[in-house]
Design a protein around this motif. Structure first.
Motif, PDB file in Angstrom:
ATOM      1  N   ARG A   1       0.874  -1.031   0.047  1.00  0.00           N
ATOM      2  CA  ARG A   1       0.140  -0.033  -0.062  1.00  0.00           C
ATOM      3  C   ARG A   1       0.724   1.210   0.259  1.00  0.00           C
ATOM      4  NH1 ARG A   1      -2.856  -3.942   1.855  1.00  0.00           N
ATOM      5  NH2 ARG A   1      -4.985  -4.096   1.633  1.00  0.00           N
ATOM      6  N   LEU A   2       1.944   1.323   0.665  1.00  0.00           N
ATOM      7  CA  LEU A   2       2.757   2.252   0.884  1.00  0.00           C
ATOM      8  C   LEU A   2       3.297   2.629  -0.641  1.00  0.00           C
ATOM      9  CD1 LEU A   2       4.539   1.741   4.034  1.00  0.00           C
ATOM     10  CD2 LEU A   2       3.617   3.771   3.252  1.00  0.00           C
ATOM     11  N   ALA A   3       3.521   1.491  -1.390  1.00  0.00           N
ATOM     12  CA  ALA A   3       4.421   1.683  -2.675  1.00  0.00           C
ATOM     13  C   ALA A   3       3.172   2.342  -3.828  1.00  0.00           C
ATOM     14  CB  ALA A   3       4.528   0.106  -3.233  1.00  0.00           C
ATOM     15  N   ARG A   4       2.023   2.125  -3.454  1.00  0.00           N
ATOM     16  CA  ARG A   4       0.934   3.024  -4.314  1.00  0.00           C
ATOM     17  C   ARG A   4       0.590   4.282  -3.901  1.00  0.00           C
ATOM     18  NH1 ARG A   4      -1.222  -2.391  -3.898  1.00  0.00           N
ATOM     19  NH2 ARG A   4      -2.713  -1.702  -2.688  1.00  0.00           N
ATOM     20  N   SER A   5       1.104   4.870  -2.809  1.00  0.00           N
ATOM     21  CA  SER A   5       0.931   6.000  -2.080  1.00  0.00           C
ATOM     22  C   SER A   5       2.000   7.022  -2.400  1.00  0.00           C
ATOM     23  CB  SER A   5       0.814   5.810  -0.599  1.00  0.00           C
ATOM     24  OG  SER A   5       2.296   5.860  -0.123  1.00  0.00           O
ATOM     25  N   GLN A   6       1.766   8.311  -2.000  1.00  0.00           N
ATOM     26  CA  GLN A   6       2.593   9.401  -2.286  1.00  0.00           C
ATOM     27  C   GLN A   6       3.885   9.311  -1.223  1.00  0.00           C
ATOM     28  OE1 GLN A   6       0.379  12.929  -2.054  1.00  0.00           O
ATOM     29  NE2 GLN A   6      -0.550  12.476  -3.987  1.00  0.00           N
ATOM     30  N   TRP A   7       3.948   8.489  -0.476  1.00  0.00           N
ATOM     31  CA  TRP A   7       4.990   8.358   0.539  1.00  0.00           C
ATOM     32  C   TRP A   7       6.242   7.947  -0.346  1.00  0.00           C
ATOM     33  CZ3 TRP A   7       5.370   8.418   6.290  1.00  0.00           C
ATOM     34  CH2 TRP A   7       4.124   9.014   7.038  1.00  0.00           C
ATOM     35  N   ALA A   8       7.375   8.460   0.053  1.00  0.00           N
ATOM     36  CA  ALA A   8       8.605   8.447  -0.778  1.00  0.00           C
ATOM     37  C   ALA A   8       9.339   6.925  -0.210  1.00  0.00           C
ATOM     38  CB  ALA A   8       9.479   9.601  -0.827  1.00  0.00           C
ATOM     39  N   PRO A   9       9.733   6.139  -1.225  1.00  0.00           N
ATOM     40  CA  PRO A   9      10.730   4.991  -0.879  1.00  0.00           C
ATOM     41  C   PRO A   9      12.218   5.377  -0.756  1.00  0.00           C
ATOM     42  CG  PRO A   9      10.084   4.454  -3.106  1.00  0.00           C
ATOM     43  CD  PRO A   9       9.160   5.973  -2.466  1.00  0.00           C
ATOM     44  N   VAL A  10      12.427   5.576   0.446  1.00  0.00           N
ATOM     45  CA  VAL A  10      13.878   6.287   0.504  1.00  0.00           C
ATOM     46  C   VAL A  10      15.246   5.233   1.044  1.00  0.00           C
ATOM     47  CG1 VAL A  10      12.950   8.300   1.192  1.00  0.00           C
ATOM     48  CG2 VAL A  10      13.523   6.739   2.874  1.00  0.00           C
TER      49      VAL A  10
END
Length: 470
Positions: free
Chosen positions: A432-441
């Motif tokens: 779900r994070l991967a499809r959100s606007q949260w940035a994978p850092v």
């Protein structure tokens, strides 16, 4: 017999002990989590101080040696009695083969429970000496009890052991003096619970901890659960066979067998208590079996083959010592990748946050939060760690668990102000994070980190995934 993978609870014990040293008092207000917390009553604070002292002296090797010393001390107390009674070594060895696999479950480095095993066997020794020699042993027990209650909440087992002794005295028609002594002992133990850094609230919190359900923690499940049964399916029935044989031979006293049956029943319902049952079994059963036909046959065989037996046990001892040295028993393991049901930790993710100077709130899973606190506090506060009822209301635990199951994670992160989220690879929340606007850092084979949009971490250096998750 000790394990090498560091237990998740050790991290929060070390972090709290470091904070106690810094503050010069035991805090009751939590500062490690950014979620709503309750007044902290940490019944493992003393264990944390001892572990922290060992760590400051010589790092994790000292903690591993401490763990081994606790195991050896409890075993020695279980087989050597203060009354001078000596059981044949061969019989002890046979009983040990049944008890040790259950005992070994309780010694990942270094759990506060490891101290409880030592104190529990010390109490059995004191009660046994009180029956056979003098009650002064039980008076010496009281200062040990104060140590126990400041190290681990399993001190409540002392009330079960002494209370059962009182019950046997009442129903057995023992003299009034014995009844008064046990009542005074229970009263003294109850009063001594107040000797703690948290005050009277300690009473209520311990009672709450004893009564609460722990369905979220697998080791508190019954022995017949799928995760536990394979490791005990043989030795646990063998211990019951030994107990039944002692019953058949009528070589036991009512108090001892009552203690063993009560602890054994509790252990079947809650597998975490299995080592207590095994220690009690090792303490009582060899003495009960001694003098039976089985015991006479064993000792006769050993006597006829004494030289072979000596060579065999010398060989086993040498092999055990050399094996421990070869494996490096003093080296603690802090796994970065999952291996079965063993705990693992976000070592690389924590290094990334430290290298990037991250300061803020990091949403964390239940088993990894304490490691983050130990490495990054006070710059980083976590959402959750393994303290459970010690610092968190059940609502916070369930909300964090629900978020990591992928449900309502975004409102949860926004409501409490998470600046970044630590996500296990292949978890529901990661997809779900991967499809959100949260940035994978950050990403490695075990964990990934997602940063809040617009935050300083999101605009810094990133480490994208270059490996497949395990």
């Amino acid at each position: 017999m000790t394990q090498r993978i560091v237990d998740p609870d050790l991290w929060h014990e070390l972090a709290l002990a470091r904070e106690i040293v810094r503050l010069h008092y035991v805090p009751t207000i939590d500062s490690f989590s950014y979620l709503p917390t309750i007044p902290v009553v940490d019944h493992e604070w003393g264990a944390g101080m001892l572990a922290y002292l060992a760590f400051r002296l010589a790092g994790f090797p000292a903690i591993m040696v401490l763990n081994l010393a606790l195991a050896c001390g409890a075993l020695l107390l279980a087989v050597i009695r203060p009354t001078g009674h000596r059981t044949h070594p061969g019989l002890l060895a046979i009983c040990g083969l049944v008890a040790l696999p259950l005992i070994a479950r309780g010694f990942p480095p270094v759990r506060a429970q490891a101290y409880s095993f030592l104190f529990f066997v010390a109490l059995l020794s004191a009660v046994e000496a009180g029956k056979e020699a003098s009650r002064k042993w039980l008076l010496w027990w009281l200062p040990v009890f104060v140590l126990w209650l400041n190290i681990h909440a399993s001190f409540v087992l002392a009330f079960a052991v002494v209370g059962l002794s009182l019950a046997v005295a009442v129903f057995g028609g023992r003299a009034a003096g014995g009844l008064r002594f046990h009542l005074l002992l229970l009263t003294a133990m109850t009063a001594l619970i107040s000797v703690n850094p948290y005050g009277p609230v300690f009473y209520a919190r311990v009672l709450h901890g004893v009564a609460m359900q722990r369905n979220l923690i697998g080791e508190w499940g019954p022995v017949w659960s799928a995760a536990i049964l394979p490791s005990v399916f043989l030795v646990l029935p063998l211990s019951v066979v030994g107990l039944l044989y002692a019953f058949r031979c009528r070589r036991f006293d009512i108090h001892s067998v009552t203690v063993l049956v009560v602890i054994g029943t509790a252990a079947c319902l809650h597998a975490k208590l299995l080592p207590y049952y095994a220690f009690a079994w090792l303490f009582y059963c060899p003495k009960w079996i001694e003098g039976t036909s089985f015991s006479r046959e064993v000792t006769a065989i050993i006597a006829e083959n004494s030289r072979t037996a000596a060579l065999l046990w010398c060989g086993i001892t040498v092999a055990a010592v050399l094996g421990s040295l070869w494996l490096g028993f003093w080296r603690a393991e802090i796994p970065e990748r999952p291996r079965g049901d063993a705990p693992y930790y976000p070592v690389g993710a924590v290094e990334f946050l430290r290298d990037n100077g991250f300061k803020g709130n990091l949403m964390t899973p239940f088993n990894q939060g304490a490691y983050v606190s130990w490495r990054l506090y006070p710059n980083v506060r976590v959402s959750m760690d393994s303290r459970y009822e010690t610092a968190f209301p059940e609502s916070s635990v369930l909300q964090n668990l629900r978020a990591y199951s992928g449900d309502d994670w975004e409102p949860f992160a926004s409501r409490y102000g998470a600046d970044a989220i630590l996500s296990p690879r292949n978890s529901a929340i990661e997809s779900r994070l991967a499809r959100s606007q949260w940035a994978p850092v950050y990403c490695d084979q075990s964990f990934s980190i997602f940063a809040r949009p617009g935050g300083t971490l999101a605009s810094g250096q990133h480490r994208p995934c270059q490996t497949e998750p395990l």
